[in-house]
Design a protein around this motif. Sequence first.
Motif, short mmCIF file in Angstrom:
data_model
loop_
_atom_site.label_atom_id
_atom_site.label_comp_id
_atom_site.label_asym_id
_atom_site.label_seq_id
_atom_site.Cartn_x
_atom_site.Cartn_y
_atom_site.Cartn_z
N ALA A 372 -18.65 10.47 -9.33
CA ALA A 372 -19.66 11.11 -10.17
C ALA A 372 -20.90 11.36 -9.34
N VAL A 373 -21.66 12.38 -9.72
CA VAL A 373 -22.93 12.62 -9.05
C VAL A 373 -23.89 11.50 -9.44
N PRO A 374 -24.88 11.20 -8.58
CA PRO A 374 -25.80 10.09 -8.91
C PRO A 374 -26.47 10.23 -10.27
N LEU A 375 -26.78 11.48 -10.66
CA LEU A 375 -27.43 11.67 -11.96
C LEU A 375 -26.51 11.23 -13.10
N GLN A 376 -25.22 11.51 -12.97
CA GLN A 376 -24.27 11.09 -14.00
C GLN A 376 -24.21 9.57 -14.09
N ARG A 377 -24.24 8.89 -12.96
CA ARG A 377 -24.21 7.42 -12.97
C ARG A 377 -25.47 6.85 -13.62
N ASP A 378 -26.62 7.46 -13.34
CA ASP A 378 -27.85 6.98 -13.97
C ASP A 378 -27.81 7.22 -15.47
N LEU A 379 -27.28 8.36 -15.88
CA LEU A 379 -27.15 8.65 -17.31
C LEU A 379 -26.23 7.64 -17.99
N ALA A 380 -25.11 7.31 -17.34
CA ALA A 380 -24.20 6.32 -17.91
C ALA A 380 -24.87 4.95 -18.03
N ARG A 381 -25.69 4.60 -17.04
CA ARG A 381 -26.41 3.32 -17.09
C ARG A 381 -27.39 3.31 -18.27
N LEU A 382 -28.11 4.42 -18.46
CA LEU A 382 -29.06 4.49 -19.57
C LEU A 382 -28.33 4.46 -20.92
N GLN A 383 -27.20 5.12 -20.99
CA GLN A 383 -26.43 5.11 -22.24
C GLN A 383 -26.00 3.69 -22.60
N ARG A 384 -25.60 2.93 -21.61
CA ARG A 384 -25.21 1.53 -21.87
C ARG A 384 -26.43 0.70 -22.27
N ARG A 385 -27.52 0.87 -21.56
CA ARG A 385 -28.71 0.05 -21.84
C ARG A 385 -29.29 0.34 -23.22
N LEU A 386 -29.25 1.62 -23.61
CA LEU A 386 -29.82 2.01 -24.90
C LEU A 386 -28.80 1.98 -26.03
N ARG A 387 -27.57 1.58 -25.70
CA ARG A 387 -26.49 1.51 -26.69
C ARG A 387 -26.35 2.86 -27.43
N LEU A 388 -26.21 3.90 -26.62
CA LEU A 388 -26.11 5.26 -27.14
C LEU A 388 -24.86 5.90 -26.55
N ARG A 389 -23.73 5.64 -27.19
CA ARG A 389 -22.45 6.09 -26.67
C ARG A 389 -22.20 7.57 -27.01
N PRO A 390 -21.65 8.32 -26.05
CA PRO A 390 -21.25 9.70 -26.39
C PRO A 390 -20.10 9.68 -27.39
N GLU A 391 -20.16 10.58 -28.37
CA GLU A 391 -19.12 10.69 -29.38
C GLU A 391 -18.81 12.16 -29.61
N ALA A 392 -17.52 12.44 -29.86
CA ALA A 392 -17.12 13.82 -30.10
C ALA A 392 -17.54 14.29 -31.49
N ALA A 393 -17.57 13.37 -32.45
CA ALA A 393 -17.94 13.74 -33.82
C ALA A 393 -19.46 13.90 -33.91
N GLN A 394 -19.89 14.88 -34.69
CA GLN A 394 -21.32 15.08 -34.91
C GLN A 394 -21.88 13.99 -35.81
N ARG A 395 -23.05 13.47 -35.43
CA ARG A 395 -23.69 12.46 -36.26
C ARG A 395 -25.20 12.59 -36.13
N GLU A 396 -25.91 12.07 -37.12
CA GLU A 396 -27.36 12.08 -37.09
C GLU A 396 -27.88 10.70 -36.70
N LEU A 397 -28.93 10.69 -35.91
CA LEU A 397 -29.53 9.46 -35.42
C LEU A 397 -31.00 9.44 -35.80
N GLU A 398 -31.38 8.45 -36.61
CA GLU A 398 -32.77 8.26 -37.01
C GLU A 398 -33.45 7.30 -36.04
N LEU A 399 -34.61 7.69 -35.51
CA LEU A 399 -35.32 6.87 -34.54
C LEU A 399 -36.71 6.50 -35.07
N ASP A 400 -37.06 5.24 -34.90
CA ASP A 400 -38.41 4.75 -35.19
C ASP A 400 -39.07 4.48 -33.83
N LEU A 401 -39.95 5.37 -33.42
CA LEU A 401 -40.50 5.31 -32.07
C LEU A 401 -41.41 4.12 -31.84
#
Length: 779
Positions: A372-401
């Motif tokens: 993978a390109v380095p950017l992809q690896r960093d994105l995967a690391r952030l997805q794991r840290r933020l518990r934000l998994r890619p999903e094929a199904a559409q879903r809504e995400l509510e965020l409290d900043l």
Amino acid sequence: MSDGKAEAGGPLLLGVRHHGPGSARAVRAALEEARPGVVLIEGPPEADPLVALAAEEGMRPPVALLAHAVDEPGRSAFWPLAEFSPEWVAIRWALEHGVPARFIDLPATHTLAWTADGGDDGEGDPSAGDGVRIDPLGALADAAGYDDAERWWEDAVEHRGTGEGDALAPFTALEEAMTALREEYGSGGHRRDLVREAHMRLRIRAARRESADGVAVVCGAWHVPALRRTATVAADRALLKGLPKVRTDMTWVPWTHRRLSRTSGYGAGIDAPGWYGHLFAAPDRPVERWLTKVAGLLRAEDRTVSSAHVIEAVRLAQTLAAMRGRPLPGLSETTDAVRAVMCEGSDVPLALVHDQLVVGDVLGEVPATAPAVPLQRDLARLQRRLRLRPEAAQRELELDLRKETDAGRGELLHRLRLLGVGWGEPVVSRGGTGTFRETWRLRWEPELSVRVAEAGVWGTTVAAAATARAEADAIAARGLADVTGLAEHCLLAGLSEALPTVMRVLADRAALATDVGHLARALPALVRSLRYGDVRGTDTAALAGVAAGLAERVFVGLPPACAALDADAAEEMRCHVDAVHGAVGLLGDASAPGHGRLRARWQSVLRTLSARDTVPGVIRGRSVRLLLDDGELAQEEAARLMGLVLSPGTPPTDAAAWIEGFVGGGSGGGLLLVHDERLLALVDAWLTGVPAEAFTDVLPLLRRTFSAYEPGVRRTLGELVRRGPGARGGGAAAVTGAPGFAPGPDTARADAVLPVLRLLLGPGGDDGAARDGLARVTG
């Protein structure tokens, strides 16, 4: 009829349908019987080092081989593989038995270069090309008397068992059929197939020299006659001479069933990947198991589906298959049975079954060890840290900043949008309009892997890449509004390092801009940006000075710009006035330098606009309304100004435009008329006095004004007009005792709500407490 091997020691050619579960089962059976020493597969040879990853625990199909040009990542091609793809089955069999597996199609380095030279490869389709290509399955289905290629394939392959000692029979039959088609159509209008097949023959020859245990080739059935044909090495090399090249990288990426339903990759889009996956995975009784799945889905949607429905649907599907002369029920029979029995003839729940089961939202996974390109690896690391998994199904995400994790998720999604990776789309939040809340609509599409690879040219981490992209976009931006929008995006994304460059460009563009419309469009986004520091902790001090300077330039240029405008330009300028008014209010709330002076300057501008006869009526009316809402204009003065505008000396169209500006445009003007009987009386008296010959001219504008009101407001206005004040016309019209128009509160009508208030206050409440409560409610 020839058998699977042309002669002793010859290659075992297994012609398949890409993504065909019947072909996949037949390939597995043929490999178990033949036990070849090498397995060759149609696909790009650059993927040979990636074959071993298919055996890792983290690899879950559907997945795809992704090839992209190193210097131009957007130029890419996919080779998708599902669990029921014959190629995937062949790879897994080879890995399980310790047999080498190699790809033999034309290298991606040529395929991608061919695309750049003008070929229309479609969506990552390495097999597309010149001319009109025939559909081999369609031709065979037509010859067999079928009008549907999918139905013919199900009858001929999917519903045919692979018995012991009969493993090669389907490949022999398909080879014979394809040989007849190639004799009739040649390359089928696809000249590039000849080049691809020449490369495959060369690779097959090399593998046969290396392996003494035989060679098995898994490829599209269309290519089998060409691979069987005898051709000299010199002739094949001549076809490959001089092919264009580009430097190419390749990796595995997740794929989805929804993407398999499109014609891409191998050029073999299938309409029902979920159905085919079920046929491949079901150990027995596929129809019964499928209809049980359908029943479970419908029950989850609160539809009444019992076991009796499933039994009856199975019977109906089998009956339909018998009536249509099919060996077993196929997708069409099960769909008809579901519609009739479980959906009661309705296509609405049937659409859900098609979307969730027939197609499906299955998303594959690839192991972390995949290139993978380095950017992809960093994105995967952030997805794991933020518990934000890619999903094929559409879903809504509510965020409290206000929460650290949600703030990080919001920043990541905004940074990806800035990089062109549209994983999330911001939508209006249902929970409120505060700046601490964000709502996103998420769906991961396989093409986003390409967008990530493209974005890799900007940096090796998401933050660095987004910062570099923001700075470049600011310098390249053409309009002032684009730069202010970018500044807002940088704050949303937490890109504080990009802000100095963006702010410098913003200040330069603002100093040179002369169009008041452009300045007015730019100001709201800039002022909104000042609000984000409250929740995100971003330093917005630099923005405040630029915003204040921009506002001053708008104040100076707006009155001259509002003179002598036609109707369309006046409406556009009215929108600018509204936007600037809101921005000035936010500047005060954001404690911008000199915000009190800015408010006073803006109110002076509004007074100027409201009094100039050269300013269109819609802008004058809006200016009066904004001053009234801010408490800078007394209600008596607003009524006087309206009375002047609605006097007989004013042309009806100009008066109607003034009313549109004052109470139109979704500004709550309906409620203002409901609660201020003087203004309503003025409008009513003017409207009833419009001459008949002028009424048709003002009707469209009035209809637009009043149709924007809520139904309840329109109904209340109608009741008030029907009752009507006793005296019409004239400034602050004297009103009589008509219901709703009395000069003071109607105590008798107010007392009618006392029983309800006593009920709300509880058993201990008396009339005095109720009256006190009513007074507090009514102010």
